[in-house]
Design a protein around this motif. Structure first.
Motif: not given
Length: 111
Positions: A8-9, A49-52, A99-103, A106-108
């Protein structure tokens, strides 16, 4: 109900880690039953990695926008400005998708 590590990041992004323990429902060695449970959660100090990747693309887009502003003041670089503006549009689409994939991730529910 086999057990896995959980990473968990800080940003809320998570992923499954290594397999840790087999549940009693699965009798075949090396196989899992398909239901994942958390054995241990490891908190990662940095960003995922996605945020980077998003951060890198945003910095690149910011630099391109500064260049376009500078070239507009200088004049006679119309083709360069148009090409750079197209690249900025592509970067905006890529950043939006990331950003959409990250959200979504994150919410899954991870458990």
């Amino acid at each position: 109900m086999c057990y896995f590590d959980h990473q968990l990041w800080r940003c809320g992004y998570w992923r499954w880690g290594n397999f840790r323990e087999q549940c009693p429902k699965e009798y075949r060695t090396g196989e899992t039953c398909g239901l994942k449970l958390i054995y241990n959660t490891y908190l990662e100090p940095g960003v995922c990695k996605t945020c980077e990747t998003v951060s890198k693309k945003q910095r690149r887009m910011s630099k391109m926008m500064e260049d376009v502003d500078r070239w507009t003041c200088e004049g006679n670089r119309r083709a360069t400005i148009e090409k750079t503006q197209q690249e900025i549009g592509v970067l905006q689409v890529q950043i939006g998708e990331l950003c959409r994939d990250h959200e979504v991730r994150k919410n899954a529910c991870s458990y």
